[in-house]
Design an enzyme around this catalytic site. Structure first.
Site, PDB file in Angstrom:
ATOM      1  N   TYR A 133       0.844  -1.209   0.000  1.00  0.00           N
ATOM      2  CA  TYR A 133       0.000   0.000   0.000  1.00  0.00           C
ATOM      3  C   TYR A 133       0.877   1.257   0.000  1.00  0.00           C
ATOM      4  O   TYR A 133       0.621   2.208  -0.742  1.00  0.00           O
ATOM      5  CB  TYR A 133      -0.863  -0.053   1.250  1.00  0.00           C
ATOM      6  CG  TYR A 133      -1.751   1.129   1.547  1.00  0.00           C
ATOM      7  CD1 TYR A 133      -2.980   1.291   0.918  1.00  0.00           C
ATOM      8  CD2 TYR A 133      -1.376   2.059   2.519  1.00  0.00           C
ATOM      9  CE1 TYR A 133      -3.811   2.349   1.237  1.00  0.00           C
ATOM     10  CE2 TYR A 133      -2.204   3.129   2.850  1.00  0.00           C
ATOM     11  CZ  TYR A 133      -3.421   3.267   2.203  1.00  0.00           C
ATOM     12  OH  TYR A 133      -4.253   4.318   2.526  1.00  0.00           O
ATOM     13  N   LYS A 137       1.006   4.159  -2.848  1.00  0.00           N
ATOM     14  CA  LYS A 137       0.660   5.548  -2.533  1.00  0.00           C
ATOM     15  C   LYS A 137       1.828   6.479  -2.852  1.00  0.00           C
ATOM     16  O   LYS A 137       1.633   7.603  -3.303  1.00  0.00           O
ATOM     17  CB  LYS A 137       0.258   5.675  -1.062  1.00  0.00           C
ATOM     18  CG  LYS A 137      -1.113   5.084  -0.740  1.00  0.00           C
ATOM     19  CD  LYS A 137      -2.235   6.000  -1.238  1.00  0.00           C
ATOM     20  CE  LYS A 137      -3.598   5.557  -0.748  1.00  0.00           C
ATOM     21  NZ  LYS A 137      -4.694   6.397  -1.261  1.00  0.00           N
TER      22      LYS A 137
END
Ligand code: NAP
Ligand code: GFB
Length: 311
Positions: A133, A137
């Site tokens: 993640y 990002k």
């Protein structure tokens, strides 16, 4: 002005919808995954062609807590990379004037100088528990900066810290700490259980921001921030997980005891952030943590069991 809001059915999306009752001169188009799967490139381009947004507030993401991020690390990486790549590409092709996207303080390096300042985002690997993640990002920030440099696109990114609020995901294992604790403690109270089991040892520190504050911040950023790099937008001030648990216990009125399960993941010990850059733009005060936590607990009690993550 037409504003496309992705992820509008999520926690922040709900807050956003509920906080824009004021007479803003925007026409909002709210989107969830049923309207368009943003991992699907063709569908995303079709959406932009049809809706012709002037602005995009990009909230859609595969989101989860420390355990979910580890268990589904590949899905967190790939789905987020796909969604972000498609949304920014489409925004460029269809000449969107501005895109506001959200990162998270977990994108920062595991080993950093505290408080976390925006210049440190790419200076070392993120914590292992959520590297899929976090890297996805980070690439959202890289892609925004690259499109700004080559094509002059006004794509900005903002970094909230841990969020909570009404309409959160109350899943017991995949979600974040506040919704999980509210549910566990509420269910333990109802079942008259003498103990409730929480993860880790209660010592990790977190900074929490109420989802409604992020909703107000999104419009503020849309109108006021056009910087090249990301901007931290979280409320500052650390609180231990043990203290959070005690607050929730008080709000729910549970009389049993906590057992800490240290075999469950704790994630990073702390990740305090600096919001000086935002404060220099004269952002007004955040909501009080205890008051917002109480309203989230009260909301949960009235909605249970019809909340996300249970049904
Ligand atoms: P959330 O409640 O989990 O909502 C996620 C949203 O994304 C939902 O509307 C969901 O639609 C949508 N979505 C997921 N996959 C999609 C897909 N393939 N195509 C289209 N839409 C899709 O998330 P949140 O907590 O509101 O988070 C909002 C933003 O803040 C995210 O970008 C997140 O990374 C960031 N953030 C959150 C936190 C936090 O603690 N929650 C902290 C820092 C940053 P469906 O409802 O249809 O599935
Ligand atoms: O909210 P959480 O999963 O997020 O966990 P992270 C915060 C802390 O709460 C950890 C503890 O130290 C957990 O061990 N905790 C105690 C619990 N009991 C529980 C429980 O029942 N459920 C959960 N979930 N935690 C996430 C990142 O990390 O933060 C994401 O993995 C994202 O990528 C998000 O950025 C904001 O702060 O540890």
């Amino acid at each position: 002005m037409r504003v496309l809001v992705t992820g509008a059915s999520g926690m922040v999306g709900h807050s956003f919808r509920e906080n824009i009752k004021l007479p803003y001169s925007y026409h909002f188009i709210f989107l969830d995954s049923k309207d368009c799967d943003l991992t699907d490139r063709q569908a995303t381009f079709k959406l932009f062609e049809e809706t012709k947004p002037d602005y995009v507030i990009h909230l859609a993401a595969k989101v989860g807590g420390v355990k979910g991020n580890t268990d589904y690390v590949a899905d967190f990486y790939t789905q987020n990379i796909q969604m972000n790549t498609n949304v920014l590409d489409a925004a460029y092709i269809f000449k969107v004037r501005k895109v506001v996207s959200l990162l998270s303080t977990c994108v920062y390096p595991d080993s950093a100088t505290y408080p976390l300042t925006e210049d440190q985002v790419h200076k070392g690997p993120p914590h292992r528990s959520n590297f899929g993640y976090a890297y996805a990002k980070r690439m959202l920030d890289i892609q925004s900066q690259a499109y700004r440099q080559q094509y002059g696109c006004n794509f900005i990114t903002a970094i909230p810290n841990n969020l909570f609020g009404e309409n959160d995901n109350f899943h017991l294992t995949d979600g974040h700490v506040i919704p999980a604790l509210i549910r566990k403690i509420y269910e333990a109270k109802n079942a008259e259980e003498p103990i409730v089991t929480l993860w880790g040892d209660g010592s990790p520190l977190r900074e929490f921001t109420y989802s409604d504050d992020v909703a107000r911040l999104l419009l503020f950023l849309l109108e006021k921030y056009n910087g090249t790099g990301p901007i931290n937008i979280g409320n500052t001030g650390e609180i231990s997980i043990k203290e959070v648990a005690n607050n929730i216990i008080e709000n729910i009125g549970y009389e049993g005891n906590i057992v800490w399960d240290t075999s469950m993941p704790s994630g990073q010990y702390r990740k305090p952030s600096s919001n000086n850059k935002l404060m220099e733009m004269r952002w007004y005060p955040y909501s009080d943590f205890k008051t917002s936590l109480k309203s989230t607990c009260d909301w949960f009690k009235t909605k249970y069991p019809n909340v996300r993550g249970i049904n």
